[in-house]
Design a protein around this motif. Structure first.
Motif, PDB file in Angstrom:
ATOM      1  N   TYR A  26       0.830  -1.202   0.000  1.00 26.71           N
ATOM      2  CA  TYR A  26       0.000   0.000   0.000  1.00 26.71           C
ATOM      3  C   TYR A  26       0.867   1.257   0.000  1.00 26.71           C
TER       4      TYR A  26
ATOM      5  N   ILE B  29      -9.941  -2.288  -1.162  1.00 20.14           N
ATOM      6  CA  ILE B  29      -8.538  -2.037  -0.828  1.00 20.14           C
ATOM      7  C   ILE B  29      -8.078  -0.677  -1.324  1.00 20.14           C
TER       8      ILE B  29
ATOM      9  N   ARG C  90      -2.000  -5.785   4.612  1.00 16.03           N
ATOM     10  CA  ARG C  90      -3.077  -4.969   5.160  1.00 16.03           C
ATOM     11  C   ARG C  90      -2.922  -4.632   6.640  1.00 16.03           C
TER      12      ARG C  90
ATOM     13  N   TYR D 134      -7.673   1.415   1.516  1.00 16.17           N
ATOM     14  CA  TYR D 134      -6.394   1.308   2.219  1.00 16.17           C
ATOM     15  C   TYR D 134      -5.351   2.219   1.581  1.00 16.17           C
TER      16      TYR D 134
END
Length: 271
Positions: free
Chosen positions: A73, A99, A195, A102
């Motif tokens: 990320y 996501i 994550r 994120y």
């Protein structure tokens, strides 16, 4: 839309922009979710381009932004920063699905002064602070479950699970069909493996809205969206007649809700 790309040693990241006639219009950046691509927001482009400069992009490892090595990320946020620098975007509204939420949170934690507002769509909070250890372990098992499914079953199953309408299903299936099973498994492994790298919940300095489909039964997303809303005090909007891809299942309500939230809060910030 005008298509462009930025490059890093990890790969090329593709994006598309459509500028508003008003040079002073705010920028809005849409970030899609896992195994999708920028076409997830086909129903948002005609609506938001009337009042905003719009930027869509394919996350690294997705869509045209393949191949891509060492997805995290943090790296995805760095690619987005490259894009905003190239386009001379000083501030933007971030809309993140799944996501993509994120990535938006990672971006906001690094460059908070650049984020005018954040809209999380079927998104969950970054980090480990709100997740019991049991749920963290269960989430880490998801890539192995995906790996056991045949390719066609995986594509169709994900499309059905994430949508409620025929359009939503067709939109999702078309995106999933662009990726092989191997690529999808790699994307799941990278996304789920990274994550929980953040420990604390990201603290936004801007207005935040969370949106969830009324029929989003994907894992515990709805539950954690509610917890996030309650713990951080962010308003949560439930989109009727919609599943995980609420912005495609019920685009009219989604677009109207987000538009009103942005008008209200951007006007408040100018006052």
């Amino acid at each position: 839309m005008v298509g462009r790309l930025v490059s890093s040693p990890r790969g090329a990241t593709y994006y598309w922009i459509e500028k508003n006639a008003d040079a002073q219009a705010p920028w809005i950046i849409f970030t899609h979710g896992l195994c999708a691509n920028h076409r997830l927001f086909d129903k948002q482009l005609p609506f938001f381009r009337l009042n905003y400069h719009v930027l869509l992009w394919d996350l690294p490892m997705h869509g045209r932004s393949r191949p891509y090595h060492a997805f995290t990320y943090a790296h995805a946020a760095e690619e987005l920063k490259q894009i905003t620098d190239r386009e001379h975007i000083k501030q933007a509204i971030l809309v993140g699905h799944g996501i993509g939420g994120y990535v938006c949170q990672e971006f906001a934690s690094r460059w908070p002064e650049m984020v005018q507002a954040f809209v999380g769509v079927s998104a969950m909070p970054f980090g480990v602070a709100l997740y019991p250890e049991f749920d963290q372990k269960e989430l880490k098992k998801v890539p192995q479950t995906v790996k056991r499914l045949p390719e066609r079953m995986l594509q169709i199953g994900l499309a059905r699970k994430r949508t409620q309408t025929l359009y939503g299903y067709q939109n999702a299936l078309h995106m999933f069909e662009q990726m092989s099973k191997k690529e999808m498994v790699q994307a799941f492994a990278a996304a789920y493996g990274d994550r929980f790298t953040h420990k604390a919940v990201v603290q936004f300095r801007c207005p935040v809205m969370l949106a969830i489909g009324a029929m989003d039964y994907t894992g515990k997303i709805a539950e954690y969206c509610r917890i996030w809303s309650e713990k951080q005090g962010y308003p949560m909007t439930v989109i009727p007649d919609a599943s995980h891809n609420a912005n495609t299942d019920n685009a009219d309500v989604f677009n109207d809700t987000v538009s009103k939230f942005l008008r209200r809060n951007l006007r408040k910030n100018k006052a």
